[in-house]
Design a protein around this motif. Structure first.
Motif, PDB file in Angstrom:
ATOM      1  N   LEU A  51       1.032  -1.089   0.232  1.00  0.00           N
ATOM      2  CA  LEU A  51       0.210  -0.004  -0.070  1.00  0.00           C
ATOM      3  C   LEU A  51       0.757   1.064  -0.003  1.00  0.00           C
ATOM      4  O   LEU A  51       0.576   2.259  -0.669  1.00  0.00           O
ATOM      5  N   ILE A  52       1.847   1.282   0.508  1.00  0.00           N
ATOM      6  CA  ILE A  52       3.058   2.430   0.688  1.00  0.00           C
ATOM      7  C   ILE A  52       3.286   2.487  -0.764  1.00  0.00           C
ATOM      8  O   ILE A  52       3.393   3.690  -1.251  1.00  0.00           O
ATOM      9  N   PHE A  53       3.739   1.547  -1.314  1.00  0.00           N
ATOM     10  CA  PHE A  53       4.438   1.608  -2.863  1.00  0.00           C
ATOM     11  C   PHE A  53       3.277   2.103  -3.728  1.00  0.00           C
ATOM     12  O   PHE A  53       3.380   2.475  -4.932  1.00  0.00           O
ATOM     13  N   LEU A  54       1.946   1.698  -3.449  1.00  0.00           N
ATOM     14  CA  LEU A  54       0.891   2.225  -4.329  1.00  0.00           C
ATOM     15  C   LEU A  54       0.992   3.612  -4.601  1.00  0.00           C
ATOM     16  O   LEU A  54       0.406   4.227  -5.644  1.00  0.00           O
ATOM     17  N   LEU A  55       1.275   4.461  -3.578  1.00  0.00           N
ATOM     18  CA  LEU A  55       1.301   5.951  -3.785  1.00  0.00           C
ATOM     19  C   LEU A  55       2.060   6.420  -4.924  1.00  0.00           C
ATOM     20  O   LEU A  55       1.644   7.000  -5.751  1.00  0.00           O
ATOM     21  N   PRO A  56       3.372   6.102  -4.754  1.00  0.00           N
ATOM     22  CA  PRO A  56       4.286   6.663  -6.040  1.00  0.00           C
ATOM     23  C   PRO A  56       4.203   5.629  -7.072  1.00  0.00           C
ATOM     24  O   PRO A  56       4.282   6.522  -8.292  1.00  0.00           O
ATOM     25  N   ALA A  57       3.389   4.571  -6.978  1.00  0.00           N
ATOM     26  CA  ALA A  57       2.972   3.872  -8.434  1.00  0.00           C
ATOM     27  C   ALA A  57       1.989   4.711  -9.042  1.00  0.00           C
ATOM     28  O   ALA A  57       1.687   4.787 -10.329  1.00  0.00           O
ATOM     29  N   HIS A  58       0.826   5.410  -8.365  1.00  0.00           N
ATOM     30  CA  HIS A  58      -0.181   5.924  -8.767  1.00  0.00           C
ATOM     31  C   HIS A  58       0.281   7.220  -9.582  1.00  0.00           C
ATOM     32  O   HIS A  58       0.021   7.563 -10.599  1.00  0.00           O
ATOM     33  N   GLY A  59       1.503   7.843  -8.812  1.00  0.00           N
ATOM     34  CA  GLY A  59       2.028   9.028  -9.494  1.00  0.00           C
ATOM     35  C   GLY A  59       2.667   8.694 -10.870  1.00  0.00           C
ATOM     36  O   GLY A  59       2.630   9.359 -11.761  1.00  0.00           O
ATOM     37  N   LEU A  60       3.486   7.473 -10.924  1.00  0.00           N
ATOM     38  CA  LEU A  60       4.041   7.117 -12.016  1.00  0.00           C
ATOM     39  C   LEU A  60       3.068   6.730 -13.106  1.00  0.00           C
ATOM     40  O   LEU A  60       3.361   6.987 -14.441  1.00  0.00           O
ATOM     41  N   ASN A  61       1.982   6.217 -12.706  1.00  0.00           N
ATOM     42  CA  ASN A  61       1.005   5.704 -13.663  1.00  0.00           C
ATOM     43  C   ASN A  61       0.569   7.220 -14.309  1.00  0.00           C
ATOM     44  O   ASN A  61      -0.120   7.195 -15.330  1.00  0.00           O
ATOM     45  N   ALA A  80      -6.313  10.166  -7.730  1.00  0.00           N
ATOM     46  CA  ALA A  80      -5.680   9.665  -8.896  1.00  0.00           C
ATOM     47  C   ALA A  80      -6.941   9.418 -10.042  1.00  0.00           C
ATOM     48  O   ALA A  80      -6.933   9.830 -11.136  1.00  0.00           O
ATOM     49  N   TYR A  81      -7.989   8.723  -9.580  1.00  0.00           N
ATOM     50  CA  TYR A  81      -9.125   8.416 -10.236  1.00  0.00           C
ATOM     51  C   TYR A  81     -10.048   9.844 -10.676  1.00  0.00           C
ATOM     52  O   TYR A  81     -10.292   9.946 -11.816  1.00  0.00           O
TER      53      TYR A  81
END
Length: 328
Positions: free
Chosen positions: A46-56, A187-188
């Motif tokens: 879940l922590i890595f979900l945040l930067p992953a949303h940004g990269l997406n 993000a959505y």
């Protein structure tokens, strides 16, 4: 849109609402049937979900491949750690400051970098990671060099005269789950807004987008800053969870992990990134039970993904929804 397409779209939405509610309920109930280590793996995912949303937002919706997420992740971690250790500020102050600092630093970095194209831009963002790690190693008076910053306090909140600390795996899990849910909603909303449609237009054909009046360079700069802010927020959570940060927070391994989450889950989809984060980060944590074979098994898994799911798991998720629509 034809009547058949409208019906299918409506059916998909009808099915996704109860599934979404069920997944949220399952996530909330996870501590009831998961032990500490599986919960730890969930927290890291879940922590890595945040930067992953940004990269997406940057790669999946705007078409810019960046390797700089680890740099902004590290900036957020150090910002939050320094405030907590030296000033004793509450978690929400550290958290917001980490995102703002990462986004602010992305502005002067993005202005020259976004003048570059394709591989030149990618190499430039890689340079940001190397520079960030070098600064963390050598600015010893601020970062303590390779020793890093230790004894970072767990998240605490000051609400008027009262205050409380989030301690323990279960408490931190619910905190990260709530923040990840809010980040996913943000993000959505971004991708569903008119700005999101302009981002997709830039991804599909930047020249055509510019010809119809979309300020493409300004959009790319703003998205680059938002992407950095998401990474900084993730870095803050990471620092307060592990209670220690070091120059290793800037390592390229984190950038590649975020890239694998986005590409493996399905670039340009919110659900794909969520799935990718839980799968790939959870998988690396689960494979720690066999440290000798961990990276070999992970490498073979990625090879299988490239050959069997070259577009990530997003098409598979789409086929799953189509199957449910036919069954209804």
């Amino acid at each position: 849109m034809t009547p058949a397409e409208l019906t299918a779209a409506t059916t998909g939405r009808d099915l996704r609402v109860p599934f979404g509610v069920a997944l949220v309920a399952l996530a909330c109930a996870a501590p009831l049937f998961l032990g500490n280590y599986p919960l730890h793996a969930m927290i890291i995912a879940l922590i890595f979900l945040l930067p992953a949303h940004g990269l997406n937002l940057l790669l999946g919706y705007t078409g810019l491949l960046s390797l700089a997420q680890a740099a902004f992740f590290g900036i957020g971690a150090y910002t939050s750690a320094l405030l907590a250790v030296h000033f004793g500020t509450p978690f929400y102050v550290n958290f917001l400051a980490a995102g703002l600092m990462a986004g602010a630093i992305a502005l002067p970095l993005g202005i020259p970098a976004l003048r570059l194209r394709a591989t030149s831009f990618v190499m430039c963002t890689l340079g940001f990671v190397i520079i960030g790690q070098a600064i963390a190693k050598n600015w010893i008076t601020l970062t303590r060099g390779d020793m890093g910053l230790a004894a970072i306090p767990k998240p605490w909140f000051a609400l008027g005269p009262a205050s409380f600390t989030v301690s323990g795996t279960v408490g931190f899990y619910y905190l990260v789950l709530a923040i990840a849910a809010i980040a996913t909603l943000v993000a959505y909303l971004i991708v569903r807004s008119p700005a999101g449609r302009n981002m997709i237009a830039i991804r599909e054909n930047e020249t055509l987008a510019e010809s119809v009046g979309i300020p493409t360079w300004h959009y790319k700069l703003v998205v680059f800053m938002i992407s950095a802010a998401f990474a900084g927020l993730g870095g803050s959570l990471y620092a307060h969870y592990l209670t220690v940060v070091s120059p290793l927070t800037f390592q390229m391994y984190y950038s590649t992990t975020m890239l694998i989450i986005v590409l493996g889950g399905g670039a340009g989809t919110i659900s794909g990134v969520i799935f990718g984060s839980l799968l790939f980060v959870g998988l690396t944590e689960a494979l720690r039970v066999a440290p000798e074979l961990r990276m070999i098994a992970y490498g073979f898994f990625l090879l299988g993904l490239v050959f069997w799911f070259p577009s990530g798991f997003a098409p598979l998720i789409g086929r799953f929804w189509s199957f449910l629509e036919r069954r209804k």
